[in-house]
Write a protein that holds these residues in place. Structure first.
Motif, short mmCIF file in Angstrom:
data_model
loop_
_atom_site.label_atom_id
_atom_site.label_comp_id
_atom_site.label_asym_id
_atom_site.label_seq_id
_atom_site.Cartn_x
_atom_site.Cartn_y
_atom_site.Cartn_z
N LYS A 159 0.83 -1.22 0.00
CA LYS A 159 0.00 0.00 0.00
C LYS A 159 0.86 1.27 0.00
CE LYS A 159 -4.36 1.59 0.99
NZ LYS A 159 -5.60 1.25 0.28
N LEU A 160 2.01 1.22 0.67
CA LEU A 160 2.85 2.40 0.82
C LEU A 160 3.46 2.86 -0.48
CD1 LEU A 160 4.72 1.59 4.17
CD2 LEU A 160 2.68 2.99 3.83
N LYS A 161 3.56 1.96 -1.46
CA LYS A 161 4.17 2.31 -2.74
C LYS A 161 3.36 3.35 -3.51
CE LYS A 161 6.39 -2.22 -3.12
NZ LYS A 161 6.47 -3.50 -3.87
N LEU A 163 2.24 6.13 -2.21
CA LEU A 163 2.33 7.41 -1.52
C LEU A 163 3.57 8.21 -1.92
CD1 LEU A 163 1.30 6.14 2.02
CD2 LEU A 163 -0.18 7.08 0.25
N ASP A 164 3.48 9.54 -1.74
CA ASP A 164 4.60 10.43 -2.07
C ASP A 164 5.56 10.60 -0.90
OD1 ASP A 164 3.32 10.99 -4.55
OD2 ASP A 164 2.08 12.49 -3.57
N LEU A 165 5.07 10.45 0.31
CA LEU A 165 5.88 10.66 1.51
C LEU A 165 5.38 9.74 2.61
CD1 LEU A 165 7.99 12.41 3.12
CD2 LEU A 165 6.09 13.95 3.68
N ILE A 166 6.32 9.08 3.32
CA ILE A 166 5.95 8.18 4.40
C ILE A 166 6.67 8.62 5.67
CG2 ILE A 166 5.88 5.78 5.19
CD1 ILE A 166 6.36 5.01 2.19
N LEU A 167 5.91 8.86 6.73
CA LEU A 167 6.47 9.28 8.00
C LEU A 167 6.21 8.22 9.07
CD1 LEU A 167 5.20 12.99 8.00
CD2 LEU A 167 7.48 12.17 7.36
N VAL A 168 7.25 7.89 9.82
CA VAL A 168 7.12 6.89 10.86
C VAL A 168 7.68 7.44 12.17
CG1 VAL A 168 7.60 4.50 11.55
CG2 VAL A 168 7.45 5.09 9.12
N PRO A 169 6.85 7.93 13.06
CA PRO A 169 7.33 8.34 14.39
C PRO A 169 7.87 7.13 15.14
CG PRO A 169 5.16 9.27 13.94
CD PRO A 169 5.41 8.24 12.90
N GLU A 207 11.09 -4.14 11.72
CA GLU A 207 10.02 -3.45 10.99
C GLU A 207 10.48 -2.05 10.58
OE1 GLU A 207 6.01 -5.39 13.00
OE2 GLU A 207 7.06 -3.82 14.09
N ILE A 208 11.17 -1.36 11.47
CA ILE A 208 11.70 -0.04 11.15
C ILE A 208 12.69 -0.13 10.00
CG2 ILE A 208 13.17 1.84 12.02
CD1 ILE A 208 10.33 2.02 13.03
N ASN A 209 13.53 -1.14 10.01
CA ASN A 209 14.51 -1.31 8.93
C ASN A 209 13.85 -1.54 7.58
OD1 ASN A 209 16.67 -0.95 10.69
ND2 ASN A 209 16.85 -3.15 11.13
N LEU A 214 12.12 1.12 2.25
CA LEU A 214 11.07 1.60 1.34
C LEU A 214 11.13 3.11 1.14
CD1 LEU A 214 7.79 -0.35 2.21
CD2 LEU A 214 9.12 -0.47 0.11
N GLY A 215 12.02 3.78 1.86
CA GLY A 215 12.15 5.22 1.72
C GLY A 215 11.37 6.02 2.74
N ALA A 216 10.89 5.36 3.79
CA ALA A 216 10.15 6.08 4.84
C ALA A 216 11.09 6.96 5.65
CB ALA A 216 9.45 5.09 5.76
N TYR A 217 10.58 8.09 6.11
CA TYR A 217 11.33 8.97 7.00
C TYR A 217 11.01 8.55 8.44
CZ TYR A 217 12.33 12.16 3.11
OH TYR A 217 12.79 12.71 1.94
N ILE A 218 12.02 8.10 9.16
CA ILE A 218 11.85 7.73 10.55
C ILE A 218 12.11 8.98 11.38
CG2 ILE A 218 12.49 6.09 12.33
CD1 ILE A 218 11.45 4.84 9.69
#
Length: 252
Positions: A159-161, A163-169, A207-209, A214-218
């Motif tokens: 599903k994340l593919k 999106l333009d931007l992925i944020l993970v607190p 999971e964070i890795n 995938l290019g998510a911003y942690i």
């Protein structure tokens, strides 16, 4: 003025037909009367001004007098992926995320999510949809957010593919927050933003890795640890302020 969402096929010509639970709410709770003005939304973002023409115990007929040039939706689309919490916390998450303008809400099942009754979790979907609808009425939104059934972590990655931007607190991240993300990205190319929130126990490091790959911003949301039901509100609010409409219109 009270607002009601009516399915598009319940609008015929210049009349809207309100059915279901809203009928009882109109005459018994709100105590509206014939001749009073209401706002009607066709569940597809179109808004109308109307006057109540008839009220009975089965339906309320509204005469539509004007199509309104109104859109209360944010210029950015936020997709909230929420680690499935315990108890009724998801009810609050759906309500407040809807008020903030989130476009789509999806519970996710990560490694630390505890599910006692999987069938029961899916049965909650109808309640979450109703909560989102009521929150839309209260907050005067133009579109009802889509509430999805729970996704497994691997399904989430697909599903994340889109999106333009992925944020993970993430509680173990330090120093890199939304201010720096906004500075680093090309804002004019950002429309669809995903926010991924861990459950009560947080994310596993693997999971964070995977999300990083995938290019998510942690990111960090600050030095204090937020509850899972709070983190999504805070992250969505910050993004709506920086890239959306929560901070009001620009003076430029």
């Amino acid at each position: 003025m009270h607002k009601f969402f009516v399915e598009k096929n319940n609008i015929t010509g210049d009349r809207a037909y309100i059915e279901g639970d809203d009928v009882k709410h109109i005459y018994k709770v709100l105590r509206l009367h014939e001749g009073e003005k209401v706002s009607i939304n066709n569940c597809e973002g179109e808004e109308f001004l109307g006057i109540i023409e008839k009220i009975d115990k089965k339906e309320v007929i509204v005469s539509l007098t004007e199509k309104l040039d109104l859109n209360n939706e944010s210029p950015v689309e936020i997709y909230l992926f929420q680690g499935l919490p315990k108890s009724s916390k998801m009810d609050l998450i759906v309500q407040k995320a809807t008020e903030l303008g989130v476009k789509e809400i999806t519970p996710i099942i990560t490694e630390r999510v505890i599910i006692k009754n999987e069938i029961g979790e899916f049965k909650k979907l109808d309640r979450w949809v109703r909560i989102a609808l009521e929150a839309c009425k209260q907050s005067k939104r133009s579109i009802i957010p889509k509430i999805n059934g729970p996704l497994e972590f691997q399904q989430l990655l697909t599903k994340l593919k889109e999106l333009d931007l992925i944020l993970v607190p993430y509680e173990n991240e330090e120093g890199y927050g939304i201010k720096k993300v906004v500075r680093d990205i090309a804002q004019n190319s950002i429309n669809k933003i995903g926010i991924i929130i861990g459950p009560e126990g947080g994310f596993e490091e693997d999971e964070i890795n995977v999300l990083k790959e995938l290019g998510a911003y942690i990111i960090t949301l600050g030095p204090r640890i937020l509850r899972t039901e709070t983190a999504g509100f805070v992250c969505a609010s910050l993004i709506m302020y920086e890239l959306g409409d929560l901070g009001g219109k620009s003076s430029k």
